[in-house]
Enzyme design. Structure first.
Site, PDB file in Angstrom:
ATOM      1  N   HIS A 269       9.519  14.765 -18.061  1.00 24.50           N
ATOM      2  CA  HIS A 269      10.857  13.837 -17.965  1.00 24.50           C
ATOM      3  C   HIS A 269      11.324  13.521 -19.344  1.00 24.50           C
ATOM      4  O   HIS A 269      12.636  13.543 -19.498  1.00 24.50           O
ATOM      5  CB  HIS A 269      10.522  12.882 -17.136  1.00 24.50           C
ATOM      6  CG  HIS A 269      10.451  13.061 -15.485  1.00 24.50           C
ATOM      7  ND1 HIS A 269      11.485  13.588 -14.853  1.00 24.50           N
ATOM      8  CD2 HIS A 269       9.546  12.793 -14.649  1.00 24.50           C
ATOM      9  CE1 HIS A 269      11.325  13.499 -13.667  1.00 24.50           C
ATOM     10  NE2 HIS A 269       9.999  13.087 -13.504  1.00 24.50           N
TER      11      HIS A 269
ATOM     12  N   GLN B  51      14.087   8.590 -16.007  1.00 21.14           N
ATOM     13  CA  GLN B  51      14.544   8.309 -14.510  1.00 21.14           C
ATOM     14  C   GLN B  51      15.300   7.153 -14.321  1.00 21.14           C
ATOM     15  O   GLN B  51      15.772   7.259 -13.293  1.00 21.14           O
ATOM     16  CB  GLN B  51      13.134   8.594 -13.751  1.00 21.14           C
ATOM     17  CG  GLN B  51      12.405   9.814 -13.761  1.00 21.14           C
ATOM     18  CD  GLN B  51      11.336  10.072 -13.001  1.00 21.14           C
ATOM     19  OE1 GLN B  51      10.230   9.553 -13.319  1.00 21.14           O
ATOM     20  NE2 GLN B  51      11.289  10.570 -11.679  1.00 21.14           N
TER      21      GLN B  51
ATOM     22  N   CYS C  99       8.547  14.244  -6.695  1.00 20.76           N
ATOM     23  CA  CYS C  99       9.409  13.477  -7.785  1.00 20.76           C
ATOM     24  C   CYS C  99      10.291  12.668  -7.121  1.00 20.76           C
ATOM     25  O   CYS C  99      11.223  12.972  -6.340  1.00 20.76           O
ATOM     26  CB  CYS C  99       9.926  14.582  -8.742  1.00 20.76           C
ATOM     27  SG  CYS C  99      10.787  13.657 -10.138  1.00 20.76           S
TER      28      CYS C  99
ATOM     29  N   HIS D 166       3.598  15.723 -15.966  1.00 19.03           N
ATOM     30  CA  HIS D 166       4.974  15.546 -15.301  1.00 19.03           C
ATOM     31  C   HIS D 166       5.752  14.481 -15.952  1.00 19.03           C
ATOM     32  O   HIS D 166       7.006  14.966 -15.859  1.00 19.03           O
ATOM     33  CB  HIS D 166       4.505  15.139 -13.476  1.00 19.03           C
ATOM     34  CG  HIS D 166       5.687  14.949 -12.895  1.00 19.03           C
ATOM     35  ND1 HIS D 166       5.976  15.889 -11.723  1.00 19.03           N
ATOM     36  CD2 HIS D 166       6.824  14.125 -12.769  1.00 19.03           C
ATOM     37  CE1 HIS D 166       7.201  15.393 -11.338  1.00 19.03           C
ATOM     38  NE2 HIS D 166       7.788  14.367 -11.761  1.00 19.03           N
ATOM     39  N   GLU D 167       5.277  13.215 -16.149  1.00 17.15           N
ATOM     40  CA  GLU D 167       6.074  12.194 -16.733  1.00 17.15           C
ATOM     41  C   GLU D 167       6.404  12.740 -18.029  1.00 17.15           C
ATOM     42  O   GLU D 167       7.737  12.499 -18.458  1.00 17.15           O
ATOM     43  CB  GLU D 167       5.338  11.066 -16.727  1.00 17.15           C
ATOM     44  CG  GLU D 167       4.725  10.406 -15.375  1.00 17.15           C
ATOM     45  CD  GLU D 167       5.720  10.601 -14.034  1.00 17.15           C
ATOM     46  OE1 GLU D 167       7.071  10.501 -14.436  1.00 17.15           O
ATOM     47  OE2 GLU D 167       5.434  10.663 -13.029  1.00 17.15           O
TER      48      GLU D 167
HETATM   49 ZN    ZN Z   1       9.093  12.942 -11.535  1.00 18.22          ZN
END
Ligand code: ZN
Length: 195
Positions: free
Chosen positions: A153, A50, A107, A149-150
Site C-alpha cells: 500500500h 488507505q 483488503c 500487504h501493507e
Molecule cells: Zn489492504
C-alpha cells in the site's frame, strides 16, 4: 477518531508514500486513530495510504479474536507468538525474505473481494515504533503476509495488482463498472482476511 478508508479505484491509493522524519506527538495520535479505524472496520492491518495520508506507516493486529474481542493465539506460528501486537511501524523496510506462501487476501480498500496471493513466507523487517525507536520484526505466518500487504500500500500497490493479468483486469473493470455490493456480508471467516 475514526478515519475514512479510501476504496479502489481512488487514485490517492496509487501515490508512493514518503518516510517520516520524526515520530511527532501528532503522528502518535494519528497512529492511534488508524488502529481505532482498523478495529472498527474489522481489519487486521491498515496502511496510512488507505486513510489518505501519504507517509510510510502501518498498523497491524493479526491476533485471532472472536466477537467479544477475546484473543485465541493457538493457531499462530511460534514466531508470531513471540511478537507483541498491535504493531505500529513507521518507515518499514524488509531486510530479509525467504520462501513462498499463499493466502486468501482481502483488503479494506477493496471490500468483498478475496483472492489467493503469493508472498514471501519469512521476512525480517525494520522500522520505528511509536516511541521513534528502531526495532526489528522476524516473522512468518499471517503476520508476515499482512506486513507485506501493507508495505505494498505504501508503494501504491494493491493485492489485486498481484493476480494474473486476466483476473486482475476482470476484477478492476467490474468494480469500476458496478462499484461494490451494497451490504457487505460479514462472516466470521472473512474477518481474518481483510488486510
Ligand atoms: Zn489492504
Amino acid at each position: 477518531m475514526l478515519l475514512e478508508v479510501l476504496k479502489f479505484p481512488d487514485p490517492r491509493l496509487r501515490i508512493k508514500c514518503k518516510p517520516v522524519q520524526e515520530v511527532t506527538p501528532e503522528l502518535v495520535q494519528f497512529a492511534d486513530d488508524m488502529l481505532e479505524t482498523m478495529y472498527a472496520s474489522k481489519g487486521i492491518g491498515l496502511a496510512a495510504a488507505q486513510v489518505n495520508r501519504q507517509i510510510r506507516f502501518l498498523v497491524i493486529d493479526t491476533r485471532p479474536r472472536d466477537e467479544e474481542g477475546r484473543y485465541d493465539l493457538t493457531h499462530m506460528t511460534e514466531l508470531e507468538k513471540t511478537i507483541e501486537q498491535p504493531i505500529f511501524l513507521f518507515n518499514p523496510e524488509i531486510i530479509k525474505k525467504e520462501g513462498k506462501t499463499t493466502y486468501e487476501e482481502g483488503c479494506l480498500s477493496v471490500p468483498t473481494y478475496f483472492e489467493i496471493v503469493e508472498r514471501f513466507n519469512y521476512i525480517e523487517v525494520k522500522g520505528l515504533n511509536k516511541e521513534g525507536k528502531e526495532y526489528q520484526i522476524k516473522t512468518d505466518g499471517l503476520l508476515s503476509i499482512c506486513i507485506q500487504h501493507e508495505i505494498d500500500h505504501l508503494d501504491g500497490k494493491l493485492f489485486i495488482d498481484r493476480l494474473s493479468t486476466i483476473k486482475s483486469n476482470r476484477i478492476k473493470s467490474k468494480i469500476k463498472k458496478f462499484g461494490y455490493p451494497e451490504a457487505e456480508s460479514e462472516t466470521e471467516e472473512n474477518i481474518e482476511h481483510k488486510l
